[in-house]
Design an enzyme around this catalytic site. Structure first.
Site, PDB file in Angstrom:
ATOM      1  N   ILE A  12       0.805  -1.086  -0.140  1.00  0.00           N
ATOM      2  CA  ILE A  12      -0.038   0.100  -0.080  1.00  0.00           C
ATOM      3  C   ILE A  12       0.947   1.375   0.040  1.00  0.00           C
ATOM      4  O   ILE A  12       0.655   2.449  -0.731  1.00  0.00           O
ATOM      5  CB  ILE A  12      -1.084  -0.137   1.159  1.00  0.00           C
ATOM      6  CG1 ILE A  12      -1.658  -1.323   1.014  1.00  0.00           C
ATOM      7  CG2 ILE A  12      -1.768   1.104   1.064  1.00  0.00           C
ATOM      8  CD1 ILE A  12      -2.530  -1.490   2.478  1.00  0.00           C
ATOM      9  N   SER A 124      -7.341  -1.442  10.158  1.00  0.00           N
ATOM     10  CA  SER A 124      -8.020  -2.477   9.245  1.00  0.00           C
ATOM     11  C   SER A 124      -9.312  -2.881   9.833  1.00  0.00           C
ATOM     12  O   SER A 124      -9.797  -2.624  11.196  1.00  0.00           O
ATOM     13  CB  SER A 124      -7.170  -3.780   9.626  1.00  0.00           C
ATOM     14  OG  SER A 124      -7.792  -4.974   9.170  1.00  0.00           O
ATOM     15  N   TYR A 148      -2.856 -10.071  15.569  1.00  0.00           N
ATOM     16  CA  TYR A 148      -2.447  -8.761  14.530  1.00  0.00           C
ATOM     17  C   TYR A 148      -3.688  -7.859  14.842  1.00  0.00           C
ATOM     18  O   TYR A 148      -3.486  -6.771  14.954  1.00  0.00           O
ATOM     19  CB  TYR A 148      -2.736  -9.658  13.252  1.00  0.00           C
ATOM     20  CG  TYR A 148      -2.769  -8.339  12.129  1.00  0.00           C
ATOM     21  CD1 TYR A 148      -1.622  -7.481  11.891  1.00  0.00           C
ATOM     22  CD2 TYR A 148      -3.923  -8.278  11.500  1.00  0.00           C
ATOM     23  CE1 TYR A 148      -1.926  -6.602  11.170  1.00  0.00           C
ATOM     24  CE2 TYR A 148      -4.104  -7.268  10.594  1.00  0.00           C
ATOM     25  CZ  TYR A 148      -3.169  -6.523  10.306  1.00  0.00           C
ATOM     26  OH  TYR A 148      -3.579  -5.376   9.282  1.00  0.00           O
ATOM     27  N   LYS A 152      -3.819  -3.621  16.146  1.00  0.00           N
ATOM     28  CA  LYS A 152      -4.599  -2.306  15.563  1.00  0.00           C
ATOM     29  C   LYS A 152      -5.485  -1.945  16.411  1.00  0.00           C
ATOM     30  O   LYS A 152      -5.405  -0.530  16.693  1.00  0.00           O
ATOM     31  CB  LYS A 152      -5.475  -3.097  14.208  1.00  0.00           C
ATOM     32  CG  LYS A 152      -4.443  -3.533  13.233  1.00  0.00           C
ATOM     33  CD  LYS A 152      -3.653  -2.420  12.646  1.00  0.00           C
ATOM     34  CE  LYS A 152      -2.552  -2.655  11.380  1.00  0.00           C
ATOM     35  NZ  LYS A 152      -1.544  -1.951  11.119  1.00  0.00           N
ATOM     36  N   PRO A 292      -9.941 -21.518   9.793  1.00  0.00           N
ATOM     37  CA  PRO A 292     -10.306 -21.202  11.461  1.00  0.00           C
ATOM     38  C   PRO A 292      -9.980 -19.541  11.348  1.00  0.00           C
ATOM     39  O   PRO A 292      -9.121 -18.911  10.922  1.00  0.00           O
ATOM     40  CB  PRO A 292      -9.222 -21.580  12.175  1.00  0.00           C
ATOM     41  CG  PRO A 292      -8.657 -22.795  11.342  1.00  0.00           C
ATOM     42  CD  PRO A 292      -8.841 -22.446   9.877  1.00  0.00           C
TER      43      PRO A 292
HETATM   44  P1  NAD Z   1       3.402  -4.573   3.529  1.00  0.00           P
HETATM   45  O1  NAD Z   1       3.916  -5.645   4.262  1.00  0.00           O
HETATM   46  O2  NAD Z   1       3.588  -4.824   2.134  1.00  0.00           O
HETATM   47  O3  NAD Z   1       4.260  -3.204   4.004  1.00  0.00           O
HETATM   48  C1  NAD Z   1       4.400  -2.929   5.310  1.00  0.00           C
HETATM   49  C2  NAD Z   1       5.701  -2.359   5.116  1.00  0.00           C
HETATM   50  O4  NAD Z   1       6.299  -1.914   6.444  1.00  0.00           O
HETATM   51  C3  NAD Z   1       6.880  -3.421   4.531  1.00  0.00           C
HETATM   52  O5  NAD Z   1       7.809  -2.606   3.508  1.00  0.00           O
HETATM   53  C4  NAD Z   1       7.829  -3.800   5.503  1.00  0.00           C
HETATM   54  O6  NAD Z   1       9.065  -3.973   5.355  1.00  0.00           O
HETATM   55  C5  NAD Z   1       7.717  -2.366   6.560  1.00  0.00           C
HETATM   56  N1  NAD Z   1       8.002  -2.862   7.971  1.00  0.00           N
HETATM   57  C6  NAD Z   1       7.270  -3.631   9.058  1.00  0.00           C
HETATM   58  N2  NAD Z   1       7.748  -3.322  10.418  1.00  0.00           N
HETATM   59  C7  NAD Z   1       8.552  -2.503  10.023  1.00  0.00           C
HETATM   60  C8  NAD Z   1       9.404  -1.790  11.237  1.00  0.00           C
HETATM   61  N3  NAD Z   1       9.461  -2.295  12.505  1.00  0.00           N
HETATM   62  N4  NAD Z   1      10.279  -0.707  10.683  1.00  0.00           N
HETATM   63  C9  NAD Z   1      10.069  -0.206   9.464  1.00  0.00           C
HETATM   64  N5  NAD Z   1       9.513  -0.837   8.392  1.00  0.00           N
HETATM   65  C10 NAD Z   1       8.715  -1.949   8.719  1.00  0.00           C
HETATM   66  O7  NAD Z   1       2.099  -4.518   3.934  1.00  0.00           O
HETATM   67  P2  NAD Z   1       0.644  -3.724   3.146  1.00  0.00           P
HETATM   68  O8  NAD Z   1      -0.326  -4.452   2.743  1.00  0.00           O
HETATM   69  O9  NAD Z   1       1.390  -2.520   2.452  1.00  0.00           O
HETATM   70  O10 NAD Z   1       0.033  -2.964   4.528  1.00  0.00           O
HETATM   71  C11 NAD Z   1       0.653  -1.697   5.151  1.00  0.00           C
HETATM   72  C12 NAD Z   1      -0.220  -1.202   6.479  1.00  0.00           C
HETATM   73  O11 NAD Z   1      -1.509  -1.689   6.293  1.00  0.00           O
HETATM   74  C13 NAD Z   1       0.081  -2.458   7.721  1.00  0.00           C
HETATM   75  O12 NAD Z   1       0.277  -1.660   8.937  1.00  0.00           O
HETATM   76  C14 NAD Z   1      -1.089  -3.356   7.728  1.00  0.00           C
HETATM   77  O13 NAD Z   1      -1.329  -3.829   8.868  1.00  0.00           O
HETATM   78  C15 NAD Z   1      -2.103  -2.420   7.139  1.00  0.00           C
HETATM   79  N6  NAD Z   1      -3.121  -3.188   6.496  1.00  0.00           N
HETATM   80  C16 NAD Z   1      -3.188  -3.753   5.350  1.00  0.00           C
HETATM   81  C17 NAD Z   1      -4.200  -4.579   4.759  1.00  0.00           C
HETATM   82  C18 NAD Z   1      -3.907  -5.647   3.509  1.00  0.00           C
HETATM   83  O14 NAD Z   1      -4.812  -6.263   3.289  1.00  0.00           O
HETATM   84  N7  NAD Z   1      -2.812  -5.173   2.929  1.00  0.00           N
HETATM   85  C19 NAD Z   1      -5.571  -4.449   5.237  1.00  0.00           C
HETATM   86  C20 NAD Z   1      -5.680  -3.693   6.441  1.00  0.00           C
HETATM   87  C21 NAD Z   1      -4.502  -3.114   6.960  1.00  0.00           C
HETATM   88  C1  WQD Z   2     -10.842 -13.262   1.640  1.00  0.00           C
HETATM   89  C2  WQD Z   2     -11.750 -14.396   1.399  1.00  0.00           C
HETATM   90  C3  WQD Z   2     -11.468 -16.198   2.673  1.00  0.00           C
HETATM   91  C4  WQD Z   2      -7.425 -17.271   0.678  1.00  0.00           C
HETATM   92  C5  WQD Z   2      -7.142 -10.343   5.445  1.00  0.00           C
HETATM   93  C6  WQD Z   2      -7.031 -10.035   7.053  1.00  0.00           C
HETATM   94  C7  WQD Z   2      -7.435  -8.905   7.540  1.00  0.00           C
HETATM   95  C8  WQD Z   2      -7.142  -7.837   6.439  1.00  0.00           C
HETATM   96  C9  WQD Z   2      -7.239  -8.125   5.007  1.00  0.00           C
HETATM   97  C10 WQD Z   2      -4.904  -6.718   7.404  1.00  0.00           C
HETATM   98  C11 WQD Z   2     -12.158 -15.087   2.539  1.00  0.00           C
HETATM   99  C12 WQD Z   2     -11.081 -16.559   1.116  1.00  0.00           C
HETATM  100  C13 WQD Z   2      -8.563 -16.779   1.142  1.00  0.00           C
HETATM  101  C14 WQD Z   2      -7.751 -18.441  -0.041  1.00  0.00           C
HETATM  102  C15 WQD Z   2      -9.957 -18.594   0.077  1.00  0.00           C
HETATM  103  N1  WQD Z   2      -5.654  -7.715   6.603  1.00  0.00           N
HETATM  104  N2  WQD Z   2     -10.074 -17.451   0.685  1.00  0.00           N
HETATM  105  N3  WQD Z   2      -8.643 -19.151  -0.333  1.00  0.00           N
HETATM  106  O1  WQD Z   2      -9.123 -12.827   5.616  1.00  0.00           O
HETATM  107  O2  WQD Z   2     -10.959 -11.218   4.450  1.00  0.00           O
HETATM  108  O3  WQD Z   2      -8.880 -10.519   5.299  1.00  0.00           O
HETATM  109  O4  WQD Z   2      -6.584  -9.556   4.733  1.00  0.00           O
HETATM  110  O5  WQD Z   2      -5.725  -6.079   8.090  1.00  0.00           O
HETATM  111  O6  WQD Z   2      -7.161  -8.431   8.526  1.00  0.00           O
HETATM  112  O7  WQD Z   2      -7.611 -11.320   7.904  1.00  0.00           O
HETATM  113  O8  WQD Z   2      -8.704 -11.618   3.332  1.00  0.00           O
HETATM  114  O9  WQD Z   2      -8.090 -12.376   1.285  1.00  0.00           O
HETATM  115  O10 WQD Z   2      -7.308 -13.672   3.361  1.00  0.00           O
HETATM  116  O11 WQD Z   2      -9.716 -13.713   2.356  1.00  0.00           O
HETATM  117  O12 WQD Z   2     -11.245 -19.082  -0.118  1.00  0.00           O
HETATM  118  O13 WQD Z   2      -6.565 -19.181  -0.269  1.00  0.00           O
HETATM  119  O14 WQD Z   2     -11.169 -15.364   0.412  1.00  0.00           O
HETATM  120  O15 WQD Z   2     -11.652 -17.503   3.424  1.00  0.00           O
HETATM  121  O16 WQD Z   2     -13.483 -15.470   2.529  1.00  0.00           O
HETATM  122  P1  WQD Z   2      -9.418 -11.502   4.868  1.00  0.00           P
HETATM  123  P2  WQD Z   2      -8.394 -12.843   2.590  1.00  0.00           P
END
Ligand code: NAD
Ligand code: WQD
Length: 335
Positions: A12, A124, A148, A152, A292
């Site tokens: 992101i 999240s 996790y 948050k 799970p």
């Molecule tokens: P990502 O792992 O691609 O990016 C996170 C970055 O943070 C990475 O580049 C990693 O190297 C860096 N990082 C981790 N710990 C660190 C530390 N201690 N010091 C410096 N850098 C560090 O993940 P993303 O998908 O880009 O997610 C970004 C943020 O958004 C995260 O906080 C994640 O929890 C949150 N988020 C992501 C999702 C998702 O589905 N991708 C959903 C909800 C929230």
């Molecule tokens: C989406 C749907 C699965 C994989 C997760 C984190 C959440 C947030 C976003 C950071 C569900 C199904 C998945 C597979 C499948 N991250 N699935 N086969 O679980 O909604 O959210 O990512 O904050 O905290 O929990 O996303 O993409 O894993 O799953 O059937 O191989 O796809 O059961 O219904 P989720 P996901």
């Protein structure tokens, strides 16, 4: 403005860097590359035709962070840095609490010392646990089901306490739903290490031939086709939400907690069908037991984001699939 972007080399983060720079902001990336590579930031430079200042460092390292604030005039921080794998957080909770919660506390202390009190934080939809009603509104009860998610929740509470203690803080807590897809250039995208935990990168890896077939986790949920329903959001829309949040906190005191989703839920089977249509590839799958901790359905009420930020997600599922597939095809082995 000059924005410090922690975790800016991640999925992101890189997409947000592009939008920040294209909007005329200066960016400083601070990342320890534990889940990313500097090559991703070089791609951002390629898209924007501009250099990006990259600092390798850990948010738990107070000295390294202090150095960033003394050597740059930072106006605001967008804080993406964090660990995000749910399963790993169950196995290694202390790692998650130290990295995510303690790291954020250190970042805020250093910000306060430097007099920087504008912060956008990556929260999240996981903080809603298994919601009692849909769509999800920001004032619903929060409840995390894994370490996790609790990091948050705890960080959200910590930041609210911080703002109560010093009202000069202006903070946006952005609750992302399910970001997928990639930049339309195909130069940046999601690059999971090992077997993807999430649905969308798993599908693109099956489509490219890296994995044989998809396991659909559960076919007996109380949803129209029995598979899980989620609010998938294009990562570029999500990135743009950060710009809107940044502008908003510049002129509004307090803590703004807001959902970033589309308001539209799609099932796993709908996702597979749309991806197959867009890519022309067949995604072999089999329905297996539920995973799970999974819930049946989760989608946002995005009206607060529209009212408070003037932000609405523009892209539909087809564009998410098109751009995610384009990234996967152009980068079959990632960066
Ligand atoms: P990502 O792992 O691609 O990016 C996170 C970055 O943070 C990475 O580049 C990693 O190297 C860096 N990082 C981790 N710990 C660190 C530390 N201690 N010091 C410096 N850098 C560090 O993940 P993303 O998908 O880009 O997610 C970004 C943020 O958004 C995260 O906080 C994640 O929890 C949150 N988020 C992501 C999702 C998702 O589905 N991708 C959903 C909800 C929230
Ligand atoms: C989406 C749907 C699965 C994989 C997760 C984190 C959440 C947030 C976003 C950071 C569900 C199904 C998945 C597979 C499948 N991250 N699935 N086969 O679980 O909604 O959210 O990512 O904050 O905290 O929990 O996303 O993409 O894993 O799953 O059937 O191989 O796809 O059961 O219904 P989720 P996901």
């Amino acid at each position: 403005m000059t924005i410090l972007v922690t975790g800016g080399a991640g999925y992101i983060g890189t997409h947000t860097l592009v939008e920040l720079m294209q909007a005329g902001h200066q960016v400083v990336v601070f990342d320890n590359f534990c889940n990313s590579t500097p090559a991703a930031v070089l791609r951002v430079e390629q898209i924007c035709a501009r250099k990006v200042k990259i600092i390798q460092g850990d948010i738990c390292d107070r000295q390294a962070l202090t150095q960033v604030f003394t050597s740059h005039q930072i106006d605001a921080v967008i804080h993406f840095a964090g660990l995000k794998a749910v399963g790993e957080s169950v196995a290694k909770p202390l790692l998650y609490y130290r990295n995510n919660v303690s790291g954020t506390a250190t970042l805020c202390e250093v910000m306060a010392e430097a007099g920087v009190t504008r912060l956008v934080f990556s929260s999240s939809a996981t903080v809603y646990g298994d919601p009692q009603h849909l769509p999800i509104v920001e004032d619903f009860a929060t409840c995390a089901t894994n370490p996790y998610g609790r990091t948050k929740l705890f960080i959200e509470e910590m930041l609210r306490d911080l703002q109560r203690s010093d009202t000069s803080w202006r903070i946006a807590l952005l609750r992302y739903f399910n970001p997928i897809g990639a930049h339309p250039s195909g130069l940046i995208g999601e690059n999971p290490a090992g077997i993807p935990n999430n649905l969308f990168p798993f599908i693109t890896q099956v489509a490219i031939g890296k994995r044989e077939s998809l396991s659909v986790f559960g076919g007996d949920y109380q949803t129209p086709d029995g598979t899980g329903v989620r609010d998938y959001i294009h990562v570029v829309d999500l990135a743009l939400g950060h710009l809107c949040a940044l502008e908003r906190i510049m002129d509004k005191e307090g803590v703004l907690t807001v959902n970033l989703g589309t308001g539209q839920g799609y099932s796993v089977l709908e996702m597979i069908n749309t991806f197959e249509q867009v890519s022309g590839r067949t995604i072999p799958y089999q329905i297996v037991d539920r995973r799970p901790g999974d819930i049946a359905s989760c989608y946002a009420d995005p009206s607060l984001a529209r009212h408070e930020l003037g932000w609405v997600a523009e892209c539909g599922l087809k564009e998410m699939c098109r751009d995610g597939w384009n990234w996967q095809q152009q980068n079959p082995t990632g960066y």
